[in-house]
Design a protein around this motif. Structure first.
Motif, PDB file in Angstrom:
ATOM      1  N   TRP A  66       2.735  -6.172 -22.219  1.00 23.23           N
ATOM      2  CA  TRP A  66       1.309  -6.075 -22.447  1.00 23.23           C
ATOM      3  C   TRP A  66       0.680  -7.390 -22.309  1.00 23.23           C
ATOM      4  O   TRP A  66       1.381  -8.331 -22.706  1.00 23.23           O
ATOM      5  N   LYS A  72      -4.334  -5.481 -20.620  1.00 21.88           N
ATOM      6  CA  LYS A  72      -3.553  -4.616 -19.672  1.00 21.88           C
ATOM      7  C   LYS A  72      -2.012  -4.870 -19.758  1.00 21.88           C
ATOM      8  O   LYS A  72      -1.509  -5.454 -20.162  1.00 21.88           O
ATOM      9  N   PRO A 119      -1.433  -6.309 -12.179  1.00 22.84           N
ATOM     10  CA  PRO A 119      -2.445  -5.011 -12.727  1.00 22.84           C
ATOM     11  C   PRO A 119      -2.841  -4.333 -11.413  1.00 22.84           C
ATOM     12  O   PRO A 119      -3.413  -4.913 -10.400  1.00 22.84           O
ATOM     13  N   SER A 124       2.095  -0.848 -12.503  1.00 26.82           N
ATOM     14  CA  SER A 124       1.269  -1.261 -13.272  1.00 26.82           C
ATOM     15  C   SER A 124      -0.027  -0.318 -13.511  1.00 26.82           C
ATOM     16  O   SER A 124      -0.323   0.083 -12.431  1.00 26.82           O
ATOM     17  N   SER A 126      -4.217   0.659 -14.397  1.00 28.33           N
ATOM     18  CA  SER A 126      -5.482   0.149 -14.252  1.00 28.33           C
ATOM     19  C   SER A 126      -5.674   0.563 -12.637  1.00 28.33           C
ATOM     20  O   SER A 126      -4.516   0.576 -11.758  1.00 28.33           O
ATOM     21  N   THR A 129      -8.585  -4.788 -10.129  1.00 22.02           N
ATOM     22  CA  THR A 129      -7.942  -6.198 -10.792  1.00 22.02           C
ATOM     23  C   THR A 129      -8.617  -7.354 -10.034  1.00 22.02           C
ATOM     24  O   THR A 129      -9.171  -7.279  -9.073  1.00 22.02           O
ATOM     25  N   GLU A 133      -6.616 -11.873 -13.394  1.00 23.41           N
ATOM     26  CA  GLU A 133      -5.469 -11.279 -14.167  1.00 23.41           C
ATOM     27  C   GLU A 133      -4.076 -11.381 -13.431  1.00 23.41           C
ATOM     28  O   GLU A 133      -3.271 -11.202 -14.284  1.00 23.41           O
TER      29      GLU A 133
END
Length: 287
Positions: A66, A72, A119, A124, A126, A129, A133
């Motif tokens: 995390w 994210k 991300p 990973s 989501s 990005t 990130e």
């Protein structure tokens, strides 16, 4: 979140259906075209792991991590068990195992590696990005599993490493391969591939700066390089069709302690598996 935004985008050919949509929106409203471009700009393509990378994926200790700064979760790979650790960072639309040939050679030379799916990449979470990130992920990995002896990054990963060093990542040396540089150049190139009018490019940049409250050029690789004191090896192919090799020289000019290797006929991705590039990388970090 690290509030900034700049990414060397996927340089694969954009499907005609998307370019047609972009041009239609541009005819209706430049603002709509800008918003459409912004969404595409932040959405990487996901690719299946090719056979050549499977052994690294299968032999790595994997875990989720995390990243509080961006809220994210990312996929982490621990490859090897040595206390001499190297952080590997892939590029836009890449994945953690993409630097497999370099990782294998590092293991043979007594190192272990930690790499990750950024991300919106690989395993990973989501869908969208931005480079900040990537940087936030690097810094959290360093916090949890560092210190690292060295860092090696490809394309956006190279840009992210320089910016992470600027923000406090402490490594002895770094290697950046096929790195992008000037953010406006990256945006201009993206707009060309979308087949939109050039005036959409500054509108897109302004959109991101307004949304995230920062000047995007502050994340250009050559700007970050000014704050980097450690030795850095800059590698780029003369015939890279995604990022012009002149970016490498611009980054080099701004480094206090830099070396450069210009290759030929390897392009943007094949360069990662080239024996001479890998040999030079190992020699550089073990000197």
């Amino acid at each position: 979140m690290t509030k900034k935004t700049n990414i060397p985008n996927q340089s694969l050919q954009i499907p005609k259906a998307i370019t047609r949509t972009a041009k239609l929106l541009q005819a209706i409203s430049p603002k709509l075209a800008t918003l459409f471009a912004a969404r595409l700009f932040t959405t990487p393509l996901k690719h299946s792991i090719p056979k050549r990378e499977l052994h690294m994926e299968q032999n790595s200790q994997q875990q989720k991590l995390w990243i509080p700064e961006i809220n994210k979760e990312i996929q982490l790979y621990h490859y090897g068990t040595s206390d001499r650790k190297v952080l590997l960072v892939h590029g836009w639309s890449g994945r953690g195992t993409q630097l497999v040939k370099i990782a294998d050679t590092l293991l043979q030379n007594g190192f272990s590696t930690i790499n990750f799916d950024a991300p919106a990449h690989g395993k990973s979470g989501s869908k969208t990005t931005l480079m900040p990130e990537f940087i936030a992920s690097i810094l959290e990995i360093d916090k949890q599993f560092g210190p690292f002896d060295f860092a090696i990054g490809h394309s956006l990963g190279g840009m992210s490493i320089l910016n992470a060093i600027k923000r406090g990542l402490a490594v002895k040396k770094a290697v950046i391969i096929g790195s992008g540089d000037i953010i406006q150049d990256i945006i201009d190139n993206f707009i060309i591939k979308l087949e939109l009018k050039p005036e959409i490019a500054p509108m897109l940049k302004m959109h991101f700066e307004k949304k995230h409250g920062v000047e995007m050029e502050s994340y250009s690789a050559s700007f970050a390089a000014k704050s980097v004191e450690i030795p850095v090896l800059v590698i780029h192919d003369k015939f890279d069709d995604e990022i012009q090799y002149t970016a490498a020289y611009n980054i080099l000019r701004n480094l206090k302690n830099g070396e450069i290797l210009i290759t030929e006929n390897l392009g943007h991705r094949k360069i990662l598996g080239d024996k001479n590039v890998i040999s030079k990388t190992i020699d550089f970090i073990t000197q």
